[in-house]
Design a protein around this motif. Structure first.
Motif, PDB file in Angstrom:
ATOM      1  N   UNK A 367      41.190  28.162  39.940  1.00  0.00           N
ATOM      2  CA  UNK A 367      41.322  29.512  40.491  1.00  0.00           C
ATOM      3  C   UNK A 367      42.792  29.928  40.468  1.00  0.00           C
ATOM      4  N   UNK A 369      45.290  32.793  42.139  1.00  0.00           N
ATOM      5  CA  UNK A 369      45.453  33.872  43.127  1.00  0.00           C
ATOM      6  C   UNK A 369      46.370  34.935  42.531  1.00  0.00           C
ATOM      7  N   UNK A 509      44.756  41.109  47.356  1.00  0.00           N
ATOM      8  CA  UNK A 509      44.698  39.734  46.846  1.00  0.00           C
ATOM      9  C   UNK A 509      43.347  39.516  46.158  1.00  0.00           C
ATOM     10  N   UNK A 510      43.402  38.986  44.966  1.00  0.00           N
ATOM     11  CA  UNK A 510      42.171  38.697  44.225  1.00  0.00           C
ATOM     12  C   UNK A 510      42.303  37.358  43.485  1.00  0.00           C
ATOM     13  N   UNK A 511      41.151  36.766  43.200  1.00  0.00           N
ATOM     14  CA  UNK A 511      41.138  35.483  42.486  1.00  0.00           C
ATOM     15  C   UNK A 511      40.478  35.599  41.113  1.00  0.00           C
TER      16      UNK A 511
ATOM     17  N   UNK B  84      41.151  36.830  52.563  1.00  0.00           N
ATOM     18  CA  UNK B  84      40.859  36.722  51.131  1.00  0.00           C
ATOM     19  C   UNK B  84      39.368  36.935  50.920  1.00  0.00           C
ATOM     20  N   UNK B  86      37.124  36.462  48.798  1.00  0.00           N
ATOM     21  CA  UNK B  86      36.178  35.461  48.289  1.00  0.00           C
ATOM     22  C   UNK B  86      35.993  34.274  49.220  1.00  0.00           C
ATOM     23  N   UNK B  87      36.859  34.143  50.203  1.00  0.00           N
ATOM     24  CA  UNK B  87      36.806  32.912  51.001  1.00  0.00           C
ATOM     25  C   UNK B  87      36.605  33.139  52.495  1.00  0.00           C
ATOM     26  N   UNK B 132      34.691  26.969  45.973  1.00  0.00           N
ATOM     27  CA  UNK B 132      34.227  26.947  44.584  1.00  0.00           C
ATOM     28  C   UNK B 132      33.581  25.599  44.279  1.00  0.00           C
TER      29      UNK B 132
END
Lengths: 536, 317
Positions: A367, A369, A509-511, B84, B86-87, B132
Motif C-alpha cells: 500500500x 499512502x 489522504x488516499x491509499x 483514513x 480505508x482503515x 489488507x
C-alpha cells in the motif's frame, strides 16, 4: 650441512614459506583426498594392540638407540629426546600407517630437518617441539574432542590445521620477517570471511572422517565464499551504480517491509536440511530431511505447497524420489512446521545432487499512502512563504509498505502532496515486484492495482498493460511477465478529479494498493556419494 | 445644611467607591487580556489506546479550550476530524462521510466575571476497519483541524507629547516612548510593541503609531471570515493567508476614521509585521502633553491542527 645453513641464513623466509605451502597442500589433501584425521584414540583401548605395539617397538628402539647414540649426538638430553621422537613415529607406524599419515610424517620431518640442520642452537627443544606437534597432529585432536566434547564445527583439524598455523607463527618468531605478518593477516581474513561460512560446513558433523559428498559441498561453499570475498567490493560498487542508474531513470520503485514484530515471517521456507546418514553405500536407502515452515494470514485460503525431490546423477539424469512424506501436495492453514522426508531407495554408486523443491502460491500486498491538495492552496502557501509540511504536518514523504513474504513490492508516485487543480491531475504510479528470497518467482498468477475510489487508471497508454474499471485493475499479460529472478517494474498514470475525488478538507489522504499472487519455488540442494559396498 | 452635608458625604463615598472599582477593573483587564494563545486543541492521549485490533470500537476525546479573551461562536468556528478512509471510521457523531466529522463549537472568552478558560470536551466513537490481505499492522493517522475567527484587543498607555523638542517652559507630564506589550493580549496574534512618534505639522502634532504584530501561537493566521475556504478543499484567494485586519484604533475621542493606516491589513510573513497609523487631524501644540489609553482591535481567523497515530493490529497473527 654448512652450505644449507649458509643458504638458510641468507634468506630464511623462502624455505619456511615453502614448508608452509607444503603444510597447506597437506591440509588440502587431507580434506579432499585422504580424509586424514589422525589416529582414532579408541584404538588404544584394545589391549591386544598395545602388546603388539610394545613388543614391536622394543626392537625398533634398540636399533634407534644404537644409531642415535650419544656418540653421534651432543648430549644425553638430545639422545633421550630423539629416542622419544623415534618411539612416537614407530608407534604411529605400528598403529597403521596410511598415505595421509605418511604425508604428515614427511612434512613433520621436513620441518624438523630444515631447522635442525640450520641455525638451531637448542636442538633438544626443537626435538621436543616436533614431538609435541606430531602428537597433537595424530592424537591431540581426538583427545581434545573426547575430553572436552568439542563441537567439530568450532574446533577440529579442518578448522585449525596445526601445521600451517604453527609454521607461519614459528617462521615469524625465527626470522622476524614482516612477510609472515602478511601471511597471518591473510589467514585471519581467510578465517573471518571464508571459514565462518565455508569451513564450518565442511567440518559440521564430521569430527572423524569426512565423507566426499560433504567435502565437495564444503569446498563448493568455500569456493563460493572465496568468490564472494573477492567479488564483494565489485558487486557492491556495481549494485550501488546500478541502483543509482535505476533511481535516475525511475525504473525501480522501493518500499519497506511491514514491521510486524513477530518472529515467524510469512511465507514458506526450509530449515535444517540434512541427510539421514553421513555415508552411503550401494543398496542403502537415502533419506533427506528438512523442516518446512509455513505461515499465512489468510486462513480461508491455505497455502498449497507442491513438493518435489530429485537426485541428479553425474550425467545430469534426474531420478525422482520414491517417497515424499507427508506427500507431494500439502495445504497449510495459518502456521505450521512440517517435517519433510524424501526417500531414494535404489541409487547406484556415484555422486548425486539431491534437490528438494517446494513451490507454493503466495500473495503479497502493498500500500502507498498519498496526499492530495488543491493546487491553489499550495500556491497560496507558497506565496506567503509558508512551508506546506509545517502547515500540514500530516503530509509525509510516503514509502510503500509491503507485507512479509518472499516478494517485495515497491510503489512510488510523484512528490507529496499531489496537487490537483480544476483540470485534474495525471500523476504516475510505479510498481516494482522484486524477488527478495533465494528462490525464484516462477510465474505471476494475478497482479492487480487498486486505486482510490473515484480515481481511474489511465489504461490507454501502451506502457500500462492493465485493464479493468475503477477501483481495481488487473494486469493483462501475465505470461509476458514470466519468471522473475530479480525484479520487474511497471508504470501507469492515474487520473484525479478535484471536485469528485478530494474530500472537503485541505489535505485528502488516499491509499493505492497492489496485490500480487505468484508461484514461488524454493530449492534446497545436498550432495551425496553412494560408495561401493564396504568389505568386512 | 445637614441635608447638604449628607449629600456631599454620599457623593464622596460614591466617588471613592467608583475609584476602587476602577482599580479592580484594570487588574481584571490585565488578567483577561493576557496570554499568547487563542484556542487550544488537544486530543487526550489517555483516552486513546496505543493500538487496536481490526473491527474494534474505541473512544477518542478532544478538548477545545478557549484560552483567549474573545468568544468563539458556532458560526465562527469549524472543527474537522478526519481519519483514513480505508482503515477507520467515525461512528459517533455521524458526519456526512463515515471518515470525516465536521462541526463547530461555542466557547466564551474570558470575561470580567468569568476569568477561567471556557472549554468543551467532545467525545468521538471510532472503529477500526479490516487490514489488507496478509497485512499484520497498519498505522493510522487521525487529524483534528480547527478554523475560527478571532479578535485581538490591546490597550496601552501612550503619551501624546505635544512638546517634541522640549521648547515649552513648563515640565511636560510625559514623553513619547516605545511601549512594549509582553505576554500577549489573550489571543494567538499579539501586539508586541507600539512606537509612538509625534509628527510636526505647523502648530500641531500628528501622533503616529508603529504597531508591531506577531503570530504567537503554533497555528496559521488566515483572512477574517475565510474559515470555510481554508478548512475545506476550496481554492483560497491570493491573500487568504497571514492577513490581520486592523478594525479599530481609538484614543481620546479619536477613532478608526480619524486615522490613516498603512498598510490597512498586516501580512504576517515570517509571522511578524507592523502597521503605521497616523492621526490625520493634528493636535495643537498648545495642548499640554498627556497620557492616554490607546485601544487597538485586530480581526483575523486562525487555524491549527493536531494529529495522533495509532496502530491497527491483526488479531491472532
Amino acid at each position: 650441512m654448512g652450505k644449507i645453513k649458509d643458504k638458510f641464513n641468507e634468506n630464511p623466509f623462502l624455505p619456511i614459506f615453502f614448508i608452509w605451502l607444503i603444510s597447506l597442500l597437506v591440509w588440502y589433501l587431507d580434506i579432499t583426498v585422504f580424509r586424514f584425521n589422525g589416529i582414532n584414540f579408541n584404538i588404544f583401548v584394545i589391549a591386544g594392540l598395545w602388546i603388539k605395539i610394545i613388543r614391536g617397538m622394543g626392537i625398533v628402539l634398540a636399533v634407534a638407540g644404537f644409531f642415535f647414540s650419544p656418540v653421534f649426538l651432543r648430549n644425553k638430553k638430545e639422545w633421550v629426546a630423539i629416542l622419544c621422537l623415534v618411539w612416537l613415529i614407530t608407534l604411529i607406524c605400528c598403529v597403521g600407517i596410511n598415505f595421509g599419515a605418511l604425508l604428515h610424517l614427511i612434512m613433520a620431518l621436513l620441518f624438523f630437518f630444515v631447522f635442525y640442520a640450520t641455525e638451531e642452537k637448542d636442538k633438544v627443544s626443537l626435538i621436543w617441539l616436533v614431538f609435541i606437534l606430531i602428537s597433537l597432529d595424530f592424537v591431540g585432536y581426538g583427545i581434545l574432542e573426547a575430553i572436552l566434547n568439542l563441537d567439530p564445527s568450532v574446533f577440529s583439524r579442518v578448522i585449525f590445521p596445526v601445521w600451517p598455523i604453527f609454521i607461519s607463527w614459528y617462521g615469524y618468531i625465527k626470522t622476524q620477517d614482516s612477510r609472515f605478518t602478511f601471511i597471518w593477516i591473510l589467514m585471519a581474513i581467510f578465517y573471518v570471511f571464508v571459514f565462518v561460512d565455508g569451513q564450518l560446513v565442511v567440518a559440521k558433523g564430521n569430527n572423524s572422517y569426512l565423507d566426499s559428498a560433504t567435502i565437495r559441498a564444503g569446498l563448493g561453499t568455500l569456493w563460493t565464499a572465496v568468490q564472494n570475498m573477492i567479488m564483494f567490493p565489485f558487486n557492491a560498487f556495481n549494485a550501488a551504480f546500478q541502483q543509482s542508474i535505476l533511481n535516475a531513470t525511475g525504473d525501480y520503485y522501493s518500499g519497506n517491509q511491514e514491521q510486524s514484530g513477530y518472529s515467524t515471517q510469512l511465507g514458506v521456507y526450509f530449515e535444517d536440511t540434512e541427510t539421514d546418514m553421513e555415508r552411503y553405500f550401494t543398496g542403502d536407502s537415502v533419506s533427506v530431511w528438512s523442516k518446512l515452515r509455513a505461515k499465512t494470514l489468510e486462513t480461508d485460503d491455505p497455502i498449497n505447497i507442491e513438493l518435489t525431490c530429485v537426485a541428479i546423477d553425474e550425467a545430469g539424469e534426474k531420478i525422482s524420489a520414491d517417497r515424499i512424506e507427508p506427500g507431494p501436495n500439502i495445504d497449510i492453514y495459518s502456521e505450521e512446521d512440517l517435517f519433510i522426508t524424501c526417500d531414494f531407495s535404489n541409487l547406484e554408486e556415484g555422486f548425486y545432487e539431491i534437490q528438494m523443491k517446494a513451490e507454493f502460491l503466495f500473495e503479497t500486498t502493498a500500500r502507498l499512502k498519498t496526499f492530495f491538495m488543491n493546487k491553489e492552496t499550495a500556491r497560496a502557501l507558497k506565496r506567503e512563504d509558508k512551508d506546506i509540511y509545517q502547515e500540514y504536518p500530516v503530509i509525509e514523504d510516503s514509502v510503500a509498505i509491503y507485507t512479509e513474504g518472499p516478494v517485495a513490492i515497491g510503489m512510488e508516485t510523484i512528490k507529496q502532496p499531489i496537487l490537483v487543480d480544476e483540470s485534474g491531475a495525471r500523476p504516475y504510479i510505479g510498481i516494482t515486484i522484486e524477488n527478495q528470497w533465494e528462490g525464484v518467482i516462477s510465474r505471476i498468477d494475478d497482479f492487480s492495482i487498486t486505486v482510490p475510489q473515484g480515481m481511474e487508471l489511465d489504461t490507454e497508454l501502451d506502457s500500462c498493460d492493465f485493464s479493468g474499471s475503477s477501483p481495481e485493475y488487473h494486469h493483462n499479460n501475465l505470461d509476458e511477465i514470466g519468471a522473475i529472478d530479480f525484479y520487474r517494474s511497471f508504470k501507469c498514470r492515474f487520473i484525479v478529479d478535484l471536485n469528485n475525488d478530494l474530500d472537503d478538507i485541505p489535505v485528502t489522504t488516499r491509499y493505492f494498493r497492489t496485490k500480487v499472487n505468484y508461484y514461488y519455488s524454493l530449492t534446497e540442494v545436498l550432495d551425496i556419494e553412494i560408495e561401493p559396498e564396504e568389505e568386512i | 445644611m445637614k441635608m447638604k452635608n449628607t449629600s456631599v458625604l454620599i457623593m464622596l463615598l460614591f466617588i471613592l467607591s467608583a475609584c476602587q472599582t476602577g482599580v479592580n477593573d484594570n487588574a481584571t483587564k490585565e488578567k483577561i487580556y493576557t496570554g499568547e494563545t487563542g484556542l487550544e486543541l488537544e486530543i487526550l492521549d489517555r483516552s486513546l489506546p496505543e493500538s487496536v485490533f481490526e473491527d474494534e470500537r474505541f473512544d477518542m476525546v478532544l478538548k477545545l479550550t478557549n484560552k483567549g479573551a474573545y468568544p468563539i461562536t458556532a458560526g465562527d468556528s469549524i472543527l474537522k476530524i478526519t481519519t483514513e478512509k480505508d482503515y477507520m471510521e467515525i461512528i459517533e457523531p455521524k458526519g456526512s462521510l463515515p471518515y470525516i466529522y465536521s462541526g463547530s463549537f461555542d466557547l466564551d472568552g474570558k470575561e470580567k466575571f468569568q476569568n477561567t478558560d471556557d472549554f468543551e470536551v467532545k467525545e468521538f466513537k471510532l472503529m477500526s476497519k479490516r487490514l489488507d490481505e496478509q497485512s499484520q499492522i497498519h498505522t493510522v493517522t487521525i487529524l483534528a483541524t480547527v478554523c475560527y475567527n478571532y479578535v485581538t484587543k490591546a490597550y496601552a498607555d501612550i503619551c501624546i507629547d505635544t512638546d517634541v523638542y522640549n521648547t515649552k517652559p513648563i515640565e511636560k507630564s510625559c514623553s513619547a516612548e516605545q511601549v512594549s506589550l509582553n505576554g500577549g493580549q489573550g489571543a494567538p496574534v499579539a501586539v508586541t510593541r507600539i512606537e509612538p512618534k509625534m509628527l510636526s505639522d505647523g502648530d500641531s502634532v500628528k501622533p503616529q503609531f508603529v504597531i508591531y504584530l506577531r503570530n504567537t501561537d503554533r497555528g496559521s493566521v488566515i483572512e477574517y471570515e475565510r474559515i470555510n475556504t481554508i478548512c475545506s478543499k476550496e481554492s483560497p484567494d491570493r491573500d487568504d493567508y497571514n492577513n490581520v485586519q486592523l478594525t479599530d484604533i481609538r484614543f481620546s475621542g479619536y477613532d478608526r476614521n480619524d486615522f490613516r493606516c498603512e498598510p490597512d491589513i498586516a501580512k504576517l510573513e515570517n509571522e511578524e509585521d507592523y502597521i503605521i497609523c497616523t492621526l490625520q487631524q493634528g493636535i495643537p501644540r498648545s495642548t499640554p502633553s498627556y497620557k492616554t489609553p490607546l485601544y487597538l482591535e485586530f480581526s483575523y481567523a486562525y487555524t491549527l491542527s493536531e494529529q495522533v497515530q495509532l496502530d491497527i493490529e491483526r488479531m491472532f497473527s
